[in-house]
Scaffold this motif. Structure first.
Motif, short mmCIF file in Angstrom:
data_model
loop_
_atom_site.label_atom_id
_atom_site.label_comp_id
_atom_site.label_asym_id
_atom_site.label_seq_id
_atom_site.Cartn_x
_atom_site.Cartn_y
_atom_site.Cartn_z
N GLU A 55 40.95 39.85 -99.78
CA GLU A 55 40.93 40.52 -101.08
C GLU A 55 42.33 40.97 -101.49
O GLU A 55 42.69 40.92 -102.67
CB GLU A 55 39.96 41.69 -101.04
CG GLU A 55 38.50 41.23 -100.96
CD GLU A 55 37.53 42.37 -100.91
OE1 GLU A 55 37.91 43.45 -100.38
OE2 GLU A 55 36.38 42.21 -101.38
N ALA A 115 39.00 33.02 -109.05
CA ALA A 115 40.47 32.98 -109.05
C ALA A 115 40.98 31.54 -109.03
O ALA A 115 41.95 31.19 -109.72
CB ALA A 115 41.00 33.76 -107.85
N LEU A 136 43.98 37.92 -102.90
CA LEU A 136 43.49 37.63 -104.24
C LEU A 136 44.11 38.58 -105.25
O LEU A 136 44.43 38.20 -106.38
CB LEU A 136 41.96 37.71 -104.28
CG LEU A 136 41.22 36.60 -103.52
CD1 LEU A 136 39.73 36.92 -103.42
CD2 LEU A 136 41.44 35.25 -104.20
N ASP A 137 44.30 39.85 -104.86
CA ASP A 137 44.98 40.80 -105.73
C ASP A 137 46.40 40.35 -106.04
O ASP A 137 46.91 40.60 -107.15
CB ASP A 137 45.03 42.19 -105.08
CG ASP A 137 43.66 42.84 -105.00
OD1 ASP A 137 42.75 42.43 -105.75
OD2 ASP A 137 43.49 43.75 -104.16
N THR A 167 46.06 32.48 -104.35
CA THR A 167 44.71 31.93 -104.39
C THR A 167 44.45 30.92 -103.28
O THR A 167 43.38 30.95 -102.64
CB THR A 167 44.45 31.27 -105.75
OG1 THR A 167 44.73 32.24 -106.78
CG2 THR A 167 43.02 30.79 -105.86
N ARG A 210 34.46 35.66 -105.79
CA ARG A 210 35.73 36.11 -106.34
C ARG A 210 36.82 35.06 -106.12
O ARG A 210 37.65 34.80 -107.01
CB ARG A 210 36.15 37.43 -105.69
CG ARG A 210 37.40 38.01 -106.30
CD ARG A 210 37.87 39.27 -105.64
NE ARG A 210 39.15 39.67 -106.22
CZ ARG A 210 39.95 40.58 -105.70
NH1 ARG A 210 39.61 41.19 -104.56
NH2 ARG A 210 41.09 40.88 -106.29
N ALA A 211 36.82 34.42 -104.95
CA ALA A 211 37.82 33.38 -104.67
C ALA A 211 37.63 32.19 -105.61
O ALA A 211 38.60 31.60 -106.09
CB ALA A 211 37.72 32.94 -103.21
N ALA A 213 44.13 32.55 -99.79
CA ALA A 213 43.02 33.50 -99.85
C ALA A 213 41.68 32.76 -99.84
O ALA A 213 40.75 33.13 -99.12
CB ALA A 213 43.14 34.39 -101.08
N ALA A 214 41.60 31.69 -100.64
CA ALA A 214 40.38 30.88 -100.63
C ALA A 214 40.19 30.20 -99.28
O ALA A 214 39.05 30.05 -98.79
CB ALA A 214 40.44 29.85 -101.75
#
Length: 823
Positions: free
Chosen positions: A685, A726, A688-689, A693, A722-723, A696-697
């Motif tokens: 997270e 994004a 992602l912030d 991407t 959320r991923a 994070a994904a």
């Protein structure tokens, strides 16, 4: 340096009379095992078995090494306590036997038995029994500890009986009658106890009552065991009937002592000696020692005494609430000692550790309480419901105060609250515990006069009188929070050459910089600032970096990534921070020792990080943390033999631990994920912030198998949704394809088939250029959903396409959905 070790009650260490933090419960159990065999080597296998018993964790040896390392920090540099490693691989703790209460108890017992003078023997027995603070090894519930406890319980009872023999010879029978009548009621089948009672009655001129008690004991032995009294007890009865002058004071005060120890007494005594009641009514004294440094709270103490000490219909429950550092535990201990006379049947105490890594379970606490109340060995029930029933039954007719410290929830205390009308419960908590019914007292900060008194208790009147203005300034800047005053006073007490004005000026500086904090918190931060300034450059940098971590706790690999070092170097710098109490050690997990930052320390570190870490340094550190997380998650998933084909993401890993460090961490990948799940989600997270991407994904999808095995469906959907959002927003088709594939798995498991079809279709559409392995797996997933929907023609078509893709890859097997995991 005078260091004393205690196991006859809670496992504790005291240095110059002051309690020393010996670590959490498991670490104290390691210490206790070594203390029992002080001066002798204990093998690693024996240590692990004794400390954990049947609950031995997978990485028990690794955890043991960590506890031993921490214990070396607890033991004094001077004073003769040395914890060494043996060539055989075990450990040996060399201490003076007299510094361990168990060994001292046995030493005094031996001296008392050999002492020719009854007056000296009485003093020795009283000293020996005075070492007991409650049930031995309180809180330790393994088969080895339980067996040791049973042995010590027998020695304790034998010592009590030996003392009675001595006191009878000293003509103290009139002061013993009440005690002996009660003990005989508790141990009606113990012929030695019965003999002492009737002898004391006889010497008090109560011959008829003595004969009546003998007859009662005879009938009970016949009814319950089918035997007659042993020869010694029968002989005593005959001598009382004959008013034998040899039974007079000072002549034959312990007619049953030898028989109880050695004689079978014509068969009947042998049976009697082998039988002990399952519950012996003991008077537990589990409260910690009263604190020397305690000032103020007179109104609250008086109110507590009014609420708990009135003796009205009960049971009474009192909740003491307030913020961390306000002194709830100290208040509860002081209250317990003040009310000891109101609760003659004892005080029970448990630290529930509600806000720590290892909250105390009611099942374990009940085991400790039952043994403290006299439940012998195997008579402690194995089921929670049975423990609750026995506990409440034992307390139904007793006056006992139960202190439950540091509770987090109603569930943690509900089964531990007695139902007996004459009992009371005192609960402390950082929360209001609104679900618990009872009276409440909220502890606030100290007023300036009381805060100054606390500082004076720590530093002495001379230093306070020499700088009264600086002393008042310290207390006022601390805002009356007891912990803040204590921290400032502790630093000054350890540095007698420092003027009080030095600390007062430092606190004043921090107050100007920390305008968003409550005044009580300012003093704690200022004191932390003094500690921070004493650190070396590496430790300061590490503390600033730790502020970047998500979540309340972490394992050593996370700071290793932040600092760009190996595990051993990261452990070394963490040890420096643990030494000055800026970092706390928590539970030992699959990743090794877990560490914690107190909330105030974390905020303090964040502020220093904001000032000292450039954007580039911060971004690089967080990138390494993300890379390490992705690498470890990928390797752990591979170790599970997951039959799931995805898009390779090794190119996304920007930093990784060495091979040996990785192998050390991932010995049990499922356990590792169980410890790190929330931390890894937090890392994803954070990325992602920062709009990172791709990696994070990658991390979100690497956790798919673990989410499925642990049924963490909410975490799975929230993070990957959320991923996906994004990735789609950023035009990252490859990442979106991976996440669609994984969400297809999830929605299939949750029987949300239309969504599953959409995810698999998008996974194929967005990853058109990917290799046949990925497309075969996604196509098989699509086929599987069509089959579940009863659309068999479509299912067959997709399955055939998946097989053809698999053949092009060089295999005839494909994964549908629901990855198969080999743990």
């Amino acid at each position: 340096m005078d260091t004393y070790f205690g196991v006859l009650g809670a496992i504790e260490v005291r240095r110059n009379g002051v309690p020393v933090d010996a670590g959490h419960a498991v670490q104290r159990r390691v210490l206790a095992v070594l203390l029992v065999d002080a001066g002798r080597a204990v093998s690693v296998d024996a240590l692990v078995d004794r400390v954990w018993g049947d609950a031995e964790p997978v990485s028990g040896r690794t955890k043991l090494y960590g506890y031993v390392s921490r214990l070396r920090q607890v033991l004094p540099v001077e004073g003769g306590a040395v914890l060494g490693r043996e060539r055989s691989g075990g450990y040996r703790l060399d201490v003076e036997p007299s510094s361990v209460d168990m060994h001292r108890f046995r030493e005094l017992s031996g001296l008392a038995r050999r002492e020719g003078s009854d007056l000296q023997a009485e003093a020795l027995w009283r000293e020996a029994l005075g070492l007991w603070r409650g049930s031995a090894f309180a809180g330790a519930d393994t088969s080895w500890f339980n067996a040791q406890r049973d042995v010590l319980d027998g020695e304790w009872l034998a010592a009590k009986l030996e003392l009675v023999d001595v006191r009878l010879r000293l003509a103290q029978h009139d002061r013993l009658v009440g005690e002996l009548l009660a003990r005989a009621a508790e141990h009606p089948l113990d012929e030695r106890v019965v003999g002492q009672m009737i002898l004391a009655l006889y010497r008090c001129g109560r011959q008829a009552e003595a004969l009546k008690e003998y007859e009662r004991a005879r009938r009970r032995l016949a009814d319950e065991l089918g035997v007659d009294p042993g020869a010694q007890l029968r002989r005593l009865h005959e001598r009382i009937l004959a008013a034998d002058p040899e039974l007079g004071v000072g002549r034959d005060s312990a007619p049953l002592a030898a028989a109880t120890a050695t004689e079978p007494a014509e068969g009947a005594g042998a049976v009697t000696a082998s039988v002990s009641a399952s519950v012996q009514q003991l008077v537990p004294r589990l409260l910690p020692a009263d604190l020397v440094l305690f000032v103020g709270r007179e109104y609250e103490l008086a109110e507590t005494q009014r609420l708990l000490g009135g003796g009205g219909p009960g049971p009474v429950t009192l909740l003491v609430t307030g913020p961390a550092g306000v002194g709830k535990t100290a208040f509860a201990v002081r209250t317990g000692h003040r009310l000891a006379a109101r609760f003659p049947d004892g005080q029970l105490h448990a630290d529930l550790r509600g806000f720590g890594d290892e909250p105390a379970e009611p099942f374990t606490v009940l085991g400790t309480f039952l043994r403290a109340l006299g439940t012998v060995g195997g008579s402690v029930p194995a089921e929670l419901a049975d423990r609750i029933h026995l506990y409440r039954t034992l307390l139904a007719q007793r006056q006992v105060l139960v202190v439950l410290d540091n509770a987090a929830s109603a569930e943690q205390v509900r089964d531990l609250m007695p139902s007996g009308g004459r009992c009371a419960t005192l609960i402390t908590s950082r929360t209001t515990l609104a679900e618990v019914s009872g009276r409440r007292i909220a502890l606030g900060v100290l007023n300036s006069g009381t805060g100054l008194a606390l500082l004076g208790e720590m530093l002495g009147p001379d230093r306070i009188n020499a700088e009264p203005g600086a002393a008042r300034s310290i207390v006022e800047t601390c805002g009356g929070l007891p912990l803040a005053v204590w921290v400032a006073g502790a630093r000054l007490a350890a540095r007698p050459q420092w003027p009080l004005a030095k600390v007062a000026r430092a606190l004043a500086d921090e107050q100007r910089k920390l305008d968003e904090l409550a005044v009580g918190h300012i003093a704690v931060r200022a004191s932390l600032g003094l500690t921070y300034q004493g650190l070396g450059p590496a430790a300061r940098r590490a503390l600033r970096m730790l502020a970047l971590l998500p979540g309340p706790d972490f394992a050593v690999w996370a700071p290793a990534a932040l600092l760009d070092v190996g595990l051993s170097e990261a452990e070394a710098v963490l040890d420096d921070l643990v030494e000055v109490h800026l970092v706390q050690t928590g539970a030992v997990s699959a990743s090794g020792i877990r560490y914690q930052l107190h909330d105030l320390v974390r905020l303090f570190a964040q502020e220093h990080a904001d000032r000292a870490l450039s954007y580039g340094v911060r971004t690089a550190a967080l990138g390494r943390l993300l890379g390490a997380s992705l690498h470890l998650a990928d390797v752990a998933a591979d170790m599970l033999s997951v039959d799931f084909q995805g898009i390779p993401q090794r190119n996304l890993v920007s930093w990784r631990l060495g091979q040996d460090d990785t192998r050390q961490l991932l010995g049990d990948p499922l356990a590792w994920f169980g410890d790190e799940r929330q931390f890894l989600i937090g890392v994803a997270e954070q990325a992602l912030d920062r709009a990172e991407t791709g990696p994070a994904a990658g991390l979100a999808t690497a956790l798919t198998a673990f989410f499925q095995v642990g049924s963490h469906f909410d975490d799975w959907e929230r993070l990957q949704s959320r991923a996906l959002k994004a990735a789609l927003s950023g035009g990252d088709a490859r990442s979106a394809a991976k996440v669609h594939r994984c969400l297809g798995e999830l929605t299939t498991i949750l029987d949300r088939y239309p969504e599953a079809l959409h995810h698999f279709e998008q996974a194929l559409l967005l990853a058109e250029g990917e290799g046949p392995a990925y497309r075969a797996s996604a196509t098989a997933g699509l086929a599987y959903v069509h089959r579940l929907l009863g659309q068999y023609a479509s299912a067959v078509g997709h399955f055939e396409a998946a097989v053809e893709l698999a053949r092009r890859r060089g295999t005839s097997t494909v994964s549908c959905t629901r990855p198969t995991v080999s743990a």
